[in-house]
Design a protein around this motif. Structure first.
Motif, PDB file in Angstrom:
ATOM      1  N   ILE A 142       0.843  -1.204   0.000  1.00  0.00           N
ATOM      2  CA  ILE A 142       0.000   0.000   0.000  1.00  0.00           C
ATOM      3  C   ILE A 142       0.872   1.245   0.000  1.00  0.00           C
ATOM      4  N   VAL A 195       0.496   3.801  -3.122  1.00  0.00           N
ATOM      5  CA  VAL A 195      -0.534   4.788  -2.829  1.00  0.00           C
ATOM      6  C   VAL A 195      -0.455   6.026  -3.712  1.00  0.00           C
ATOM      7  N   PRO A 221      -3.462   4.578  -6.727  1.00  0.00           N
ATOM      8  CA  PRO A 221      -4.315   4.739  -5.551  1.00  0.00           C
ATOM      9  C   PRO A 221      -5.510   3.784  -5.498  1.00  0.00           C
ATOM     10  N   ALA A 249      -4.132   0.549  -4.179  1.00  0.00           N
ATOM     11  CA  ALA A 249      -3.821   0.716  -2.757  1.00  0.00           C
ATOM     12  C   ALA A 249      -5.101   0.732  -1.923  1.00  0.00           C
ATOM     13  N   SER A 250      -6.136   1.362  -2.433  1.00  0.00           N
ATOM     14  CA  SER A 250      -7.409   1.423  -1.721  1.00  0.00           C
ATOM     15  C   SER A 250      -8.037   0.042  -1.576  1.00  0.00           C
ATOM     16  N   MET A 272      -6.068  -1.862   1.014  1.00  0.00           N
ATOM     17  CA  MET A 272      -6.378  -1.373   2.354  1.00  0.00           C
ATOM     18  C   MET A 272      -7.741  -1.882   2.804  1.00  0.00           C
ATOM     19  N   GLU A 283     -10.766   5.698   3.370  1.00  0.00           N
ATOM     20  CA  GLU A 283     -10.180   6.937   2.874  1.00  0.00           C
ATOM     21  C   GLU A 283      -9.251   7.594   3.891  1.00  0.00           C
ATOM     22  N   LEU A 328      -6.078   5.547   4.282  1.00  0.00           N
ATOM     23  CA  LEU A 328      -5.321   5.672   3.035  1.00  0.00           C
ATOM     24  C   LEU A 328      -4.627   7.035   2.955  1.00  0.00           C
TER      25      LEU A 328
END
Length: 141
Positions: free
Chosen positions: A94, A98, A102, A105-106, A109, A119, A122
């Motif tokens: 992540i 990120v 993104p 990565a989201s 997560m 959010e 992150l």
């Protein structure tokens, strides 16, 4: 513990990137000994010199956000382990993704924390990754 049991509990090798190893060390120390762990702080002081406060504070914020937000346990290994848990690997991935990926990565997560609203956490991860990059120490997984 047998080799098979070790490989199932610690399925990933430790990162090659020095910066990722520093983050992994901080994750393990803060996860096991609290956010104000002196050895984690010393690791950041040694790596960053006078500029250690920003990355250390952001690492603490990320760990606090992860702990407060997660709906499932996040496994961490002891600092001496040369392998990583799946949770540690996910956090490092992540941090590495990120900025450039993104969405990926989201999704990672969300899987790590066990829910879709990630959010805030992150944003903490992005701030930590940016702090490392700003100091010339980008995190790569």
């Amino acid at each position: 513990m047998t080799i098979t049991a070790t490989l199932s509990a610690l399925p990933h090798v430790a990162p090659v990137c020095d910066h990722a190893r520093l983050v992994l060390f901080a994750i393990r120390r803060m996860g096991a000994h609290g956010l104000s762990d002196a050895r984690a702080a010393h690791g950041f002081l040694t790596a960053f010199g006078e500029g250690f406060c920003r990355p250390l504070t952001l690492a603490r914020a990320l760990m606090a956000d992860v702990a407060a937000t997660s709906s499932m346990p996040i496994s961490i290994a002891p600092c001496c382990c040369s392998r990583m848990t799946a949770s540690e690997q996910a956090l490092l991935t992540i941090l590495a993704r990120v900025e450039q990926a993104p969405v990926s990565a989201s999704l990672l997560m969300a899987d790590l924390l066990g829910h879709r609203r990630v959010e805030g956490v992150l944003a903490s991860a992005a701030a930590l990754a940016a702090a490392f990059a700003d100091e010339g120490r980008p995190i790569s997984a």
